[in-house]
Scaffold this motif. Structure first.
Motif, PDB file in Angstrom:
ATOM      1  N   LEU A 160      12.798  91.936  24.914  1.00 15.83           N
ATOM      2  CA  LEU A 160      11.372  91.846  24.627  1.00 15.83           C
ATOM      3  C   LEU A 160      10.623  91.029  25.688  1.00 15.83           C
ATOM      4  O   LEU A 160       9.540  91.434  26.145  1.00 15.83           O
ATOM      5  CB  LEU A 160      11.187  91.220  23.245  1.00 15.83           C
ATOM      6  N   ALA A 161      11.183  89.923  26.099  1.00 18.03           N
ATOM      7  CA  ALA A 161      10.511  89.038  27.060  1.00 18.03           C
ATOM      8  C   ALA A 161      10.160  89.738  28.374  1.00 18.03           C
ATOM      9  O   ALA A 161       9.021  89.633  28.837  1.00 18.03           O
ATOM     10  CB  ALA A 161      11.353  87.789  27.309  1.00 18.03           C
ATOM     11  N   VAL A 204       7.149  92.148  27.900  1.00 16.25           N
ATOM     12  CA  VAL A 204       5.876  91.436  27.744  1.00 16.25           C
ATOM     13  C   VAL A 204       5.448  90.824  29.064  1.00 16.25           C
ATOM     14  O   VAL A 204       4.302  90.993  29.510  1.00 16.25           O
ATOM     15  CB  VAL A 204       5.973  90.358  26.642  1.00 16.25           C
ATOM     16  N   ARG A 205       6.337  90.116  29.712  1.00 15.15           N
ATOM     17  CA  ARG A 205       5.978  89.409  30.944  1.00 15.15           C
ATOM     18  C   ARG A 205       5.569  90.361  32.070  1.00 15.15           C
ATOM     19  O   ARG A 205       4.578  90.127  32.762  1.00 15.15           O
ATOM     20  CB  ARG A 205       7.126  88.515  31.387  1.00 15.15           C
ATOM     21  N   PHE A 257       6.036  84.312  24.805  1.00 10.66           N
ATOM     22  CA  PHE A 257       6.559  84.854  26.054  1.00 10.66           C
ATOM     23  C   PHE A 257       5.782  84.490  27.311  1.00 10.66           C
ATOM     24  O   PHE A 257       6.387  84.165  28.326  1.00 10.66           O
ATOM     25  CB  PHE A 257       6.701  86.375  25.947  1.00 10.66           C
ATOM     26  N   ALA A 258       4.471  84.604  27.293  1.00  9.91           N
ATOM     27  CA  ALA A 258       3.728  84.368  28.537  1.00  9.91           C
ATOM     28  C   ALA A 258       2.238  84.281  28.271  1.00  9.91           C
ATOM     29  O   ALA A 258       1.739  84.717  27.218  1.00  9.91           O
ATOM     30  CB  ALA A 258       4.004  85.484  29.542  1.00  9.91           C
ATOM     31  N   ARG A 300      15.252  88.962  22.133  1.00 11.13           N
ATOM     32  CA  ARG A 300      14.354  88.298  23.084  1.00 11.13           C
ATOM     33  C   ARG A 300      14.663  88.699  24.526  1.00 11.13           C
ATOM     34  O   ARG A 300      13.764  88.854  25.340  1.00 11.13           O
ATOM     35  CB  ARG A 300      14.457  86.785  22.903  1.00 11.13           C
ATOM     36  N   SER A 301      15.930  88.894  24.839  1.00  9.79           N
ATOM     37  CA  SER A 301      16.327  89.248  26.205  1.00  9.79           C
ATOM     38  C   SER A 301      15.775  90.601  26.645  1.00  9.79           C
ATOM     39  O   SER A 301      15.677  90.875  27.838  1.00  9.79           O
ATOM     40  CB  SER A 301      17.849  89.240  26.331  1.00  9.79           C
ATOM     41  N   ASP A 358       0.281  89.123  19.360  1.00 10.45           N
ATOM     42  CA  ASP A 358       1.741  89.089  19.277  1.00 10.45           C
ATOM     43  C   ASP A 358       2.336  90.141  20.211  1.00 10.45           C
ATOM     44  O   ASP A 358       1.628  91.008  20.730  1.00 10.45           O
ATOM     45  CB  ASP A 358       2.185  89.344  17.834  1.00 10.45           C
ATOM     46  N   SER A 359       3.633  90.075  20.415  1.00 12.83           N
ATOM     47  CA  SER A 359       4.298  90.973  21.364  1.00 12.83           C
ATOM     48  C   SER A 359       4.211  92.440  20.943  1.00 12.83           C
ATOM     49  O   SER A 359       4.013  93.315  21.788  1.00 12.83           O
ATOM     50  CB  SER A 359       5.755  90.560  21.566  1.00 12.83           C
ATOM     51  N   ARG A 365      -2.867  85.578  26.174  1.00 16.28           N
ATOM     52  CA  ARG A 365      -1.681  84.886  25.653  1.00 16.28           C
ATOM     53  C   ARG A 365      -0.894  85.788  24.718  1.00 16.28           C
ATOM     54  O   ARG A 365      -1.460  86.372  23.792  1.00 16.28           O
ATOM     55  CB  ARG A 365      -2.102  83.645  24.865  1.00 16.28           C
TER      56      ARG A 365
END
Length: 134
Positions: A35-36, A39-40, A62-63, A32-33, A85-86, A58
């Motif tokens: 991927l986030a 995405v953001r 994440f955001a 996640r650290s 999805d991401s 959406r």
């Protein structure tokens, strides 16, 4: 809601390049650290390229950002929503997947007359992907 600060193109590229091996199928899903931020930052880049409040994009968890010029929606569920999805979002952002392909495969849910993001994608070139660069 993400920060209104302009996205540094180098910061975006660094964040996205970290997850490209996953997008290319040669690595497992990143933590996640990693991927986030990819995405953001890419969503904020879309928000900068297509300013406005008529479409909500959406990518849970994440955001979500509002973008695209048009009537502003202020209460309840917006009439123009894009959700994915991401993996799909980052594939779209880097040109590994076209908007039309994502819709055909059912990887993107898009509702409303303004919810077509094709003209702004891909957002950047990474490892031979994409057609436009920020």
């Amino acid at each position: 809601m993400p920060s209104r600060r302009s996205v540094d193109p180098h910061e975006l590229r660094d964040a996205v390049e970290t997850v490209v091996p996953w997008l290319d199928g040669v690595a497992e899903r990143p933590p996640r650290s990693e991927l986030a931020p990819a995405v953001r930052l890419s969503l904020r880049t879309l928000q900068q390229l297509a300013p406005g409040h008529s479409v909500e994009v959406r990518v849970p968890p994440f955001a979500a950002v509002q973008c695209v010029a048009g009537p502003q929606h202020t209460r309840g569920t917006p009439p123009n929503v894009v959700e994915t999805d991401s993996y799909t979002w980052l594939s779209l952002a880097t040109g590994g997947l076209t908007w039309e392909q994502a819709l055909e495969r059912g990887d993107v849910q898009a509702s409303g007359s303004r919810a077509d993001l094709a003209r702004w994608l891909p957002l950047l070139r990474v490892s031979g992907r994409g057609a436009s660069e920020v």
